[in-house]
Design a protein around this motif. Structure first.
Motif, short mmCIF file in Angstrom:
data_model
loop_
_atom_site.label_atom_id
_atom_site.label_comp_id
_atom_site.label_asym_id
_atom_site.label_seq_id
_atom_site.Cartn_x
_atom_site.Cartn_y
_atom_site.Cartn_z
N ASP A 1 16.33 2.34 9.36
CA ASP A 1 15.38 2.69 10.41
C ASP A 1 13.95 2.73 9.89
N ALA A 2 13.78 3.30 8.69
CA ALA A 2 12.45 3.41 8.11
C ALA A 2 12.04 2.16 7.35
N GLY A 3 13.01 1.39 6.87
CA GLY A 3 12.70 0.10 6.27
C GLY A 3 12.57 0.09 4.76
N PHE A 4 12.41 -1.10 4.24
CA PHE A 4 12.45 -1.40 2.81
C PHE A 4 11.45 -0.58 2.01
N PHE A 5 10.20 -0.57 2.41
CA PHE A 5 9.16 0.04 1.59
C PHE A 5 9.29 1.57 1.57
N TYR A 6 9.54 2.17 2.72
CA TYR A 6 9.71 3.63 2.76
C TYR A 6 10.93 4.05 1.96
N ASP A 7 12.03 3.33 2.15
CA ASP A 7 13.25 3.63 1.42
C ASP A 7 13.00 3.58 -0.08
N LEU A 8 12.28 2.56 -0.54
CA LEU A 8 12.02 2.40 -1.96
C LEU A 8 11.16 3.54 -2.51
N VAL A 9 10.16 3.95 -1.74
CA VAL A 9 9.29 5.05 -2.18
C VAL A 9 10.08 6.33 -2.39
N LYS A 10 10.90 6.69 -1.42
CA LYS A 10 11.57 7.98 -1.48
C LYS A 10 12.69 8.00 -2.52
N VAL A 11 13.38 6.90 -2.69
CA VAL A 11 14.38 6.84 -3.75
C VAL A 11 13.71 6.84 -5.12
N SER A 12 12.55 6.20 -5.21
CA SER A 12 11.82 6.17 -6.49
C SER A 12 11.40 7.57 -6.93
N ALA A 13 11.03 8.42 -5.99
CA ALA A 13 10.66 9.79 -6.35
C ALA A 13 11.84 10.51 -6.99
N MET B 1 8.34 15.43 -4.83
CA MET B 1 8.71 15.57 -3.44
C MET B 1 9.22 14.24 -2.90
N THR B 2 10.35 14.31 -2.19
CA THR B 2 10.99 13.12 -1.65
C THR B 2 11.39 13.38 -0.21
N ASP B 3 12.17 12.48 0.35
CA ASP B 3 12.69 12.63 1.71
C ASP B 3 14.14 12.17 1.71
N GLY B 4 15.05 13.13 1.75
CA GLY B 4 16.47 12.80 1.76
C GLY B 4 17.15 13.22 0.47
N ARG C 1 0.83 -1.20 0.00
CA ARG C 1 0.00 0.00 0.00
C ARG C 1 0.87 1.25 0.00
N MET C 2 1.98 1.23 0.74
CA MET C 2 2.91 2.36 0.73
C MET C 2 3.47 2.60 -0.66
N LEU C 3 3.81 1.51 -1.36
CA LEU C 3 4.33 1.66 -2.72
C LEU C 3 3.27 2.26 -3.64
N ARG C 4 2.05 1.81 -3.49
CA ARG C 4 0.97 2.35 -4.32
C ARG C 4 0.76 3.84 -4.04
N LEU C 5 0.77 4.21 -2.76
CA LEU C 5 0.50 5.60 -2.39
C LEU C 5 1.64 6.54 -2.79
N GLY C 6 2.88 6.04 -2.72
CA GLY C 6 4.01 6.92 -2.94
C GLY C 6 4.66 6.85 -4.30
N ILE C 7 4.34 5.81 -5.09
CA ILE C 7 4.94 5.66 -6.41
C ILE C 7 3.87 5.68 -7.51
N ASP C 8 2.90 4.81 -7.39
CA ASP C 8 1.86 4.72 -8.42
C ASP C 8 1.12 6.05 -8.59
N THR C 9 0.83 6.71 -7.47
CA THR C 9 0.09 7.98 -7.55
C THR C 9 0.86 9.02 -8.35
N HIS C 10 2.17 9.06 -8.17
CA HIS C 10 2.98 10.04 -8.90
C HIS C 10 3.00 9.73 -10.39
#
Length: 303
Positions: free
Chosen positions: A168-180, A154-157, A123-132
């Protein structure tokens, strides 16, 4: 009013960085469409009280024209309808800010990939990657109608900070923010022949509404939170990154940044703006040189 006559879409502008970006674009004179799922009648799964109507009103109060539109950016038909409305009403789109997220409710700090709920992670991947991707797919044909269009992912980092895995944030969060960041690079290449620019932008440690609530403080007394988390001393208000994006949108030579990941702190040094308290926090340099280095919290020299 450097953006007078310009039209912007802040996708995911309900709160936090998205809200502040919308307001600062409005302060510069832009018409700003603010999209999201939380309205005065209905909340999204995030469960926060901030609404797109409030953001649109703040845009108008700042001097622009705010337009709130209810959109679930996972629904292509809704996104196409939004872009179609912007086209009918203005015939142009000058700035697209992809700030759609809403995945913090699924974030579990310290969990490894196999320990995290797969359903929540996807769901995190859908919200942070698919939506964009869905939003850019519909919006870019209108954006390229005129040279000079700008896409902000918009990203984080920063790219340097995210080169190391954010365990600390984990696999899915890391993937979302790098994908942006990668989406900004890809769109930069595809927009270049049409005179367009795409950039990834990161705030530092953002004093969003949710973060202030977490520490039980307000924007007026936020430093009280350093008693619980000393490194919070480097935090910044959402207005700081809002001013960063507004400065980029007003820059006639913004193409020099195309494809790069930029931070609010770094852009403040280039464009000369400050945070609301008059300082220029450089959160990502602080994170690398102080926080990750295990040094005591001290923002001296980082503001």
């Amino acid at each position: 009013m450097a953006l007078q006559g310009k039209v912007a879409l802040v996708a995911g502008g309900t709160r936090g960085a998205g809200r502040a970006i919308a307001v600062e674009l409005g302060r510069a004179g832009a018409t700003v469409y603010v999209s999201g799922r939380t309205t005065r009648e209905r909340r999204s799964e995030v469960g926060r009280p901030e609404t797109i109507e409030e953001t649109a009103e703040l845009v108008t109060e700042a001097g622009g024209e705010g337009v709130a539109v209810v959109v679930d950016h996972l629904e292509p038909d809704q996104v196409r309808a939004l872009v179609g409305r912007i086209d009918r009403e203005h015939g142009r789109l000058d700035v697209l800010v992809n700030d759609i997220w809403g995945g913090d409710v699924y974030l579990r700090f310290g969990q490894r990939l196999w320990e995290h709920s797969l359903e929540d992670g996807l769901r995190m991947l859908r919200l942070g990657i698919d939506t964009h991707a869905i939003t850019s797919h519909s919006a870019l044909p209108l954006l390229i109608c005129r040279p000079g269009g700008l896409v902000v992912e918009m990203t984080d980092g920063t790219a340097e900070f995210n080169a190391a895995y954010r365990a600390d944030a984990g696999f899915f969060y890391d993937l979302v923010k790098v994908s942006a960041q990668r989406m900004a690079l890809a769109q930069a290449e595809e927009l270049r022949p049409f005179g367009g620019t795409a950039i990834a932008v990161t705030p530092g440690w953002l004093r969003s509404e949710a973060m202030l609530d977490l520490y039980g403080v307000t924007e007026e007394n936020w430093r009280d939170a350093t008693a619980k988390e000393p490194h919070f001393c480097i935090s910044e208000s959402p207005a700081y990154v809002g001013r960063a994006v507004a400065a980029l949108a007003a820059d006639p030579d913004t193409g020099r940044w195309s494809g790069r990941t930029l931070s609010s702190g770094g852009l403040a040094k280039v464009y000369g703006f400050t945070d609301v308290d008059g300082t220029r926090p450089d959160a990502w340099r602080y994170a690398s040189e102080v926080q990750r280095a295990g040094r005591p919290a001290d923002d001296t020299g980082y503001r």
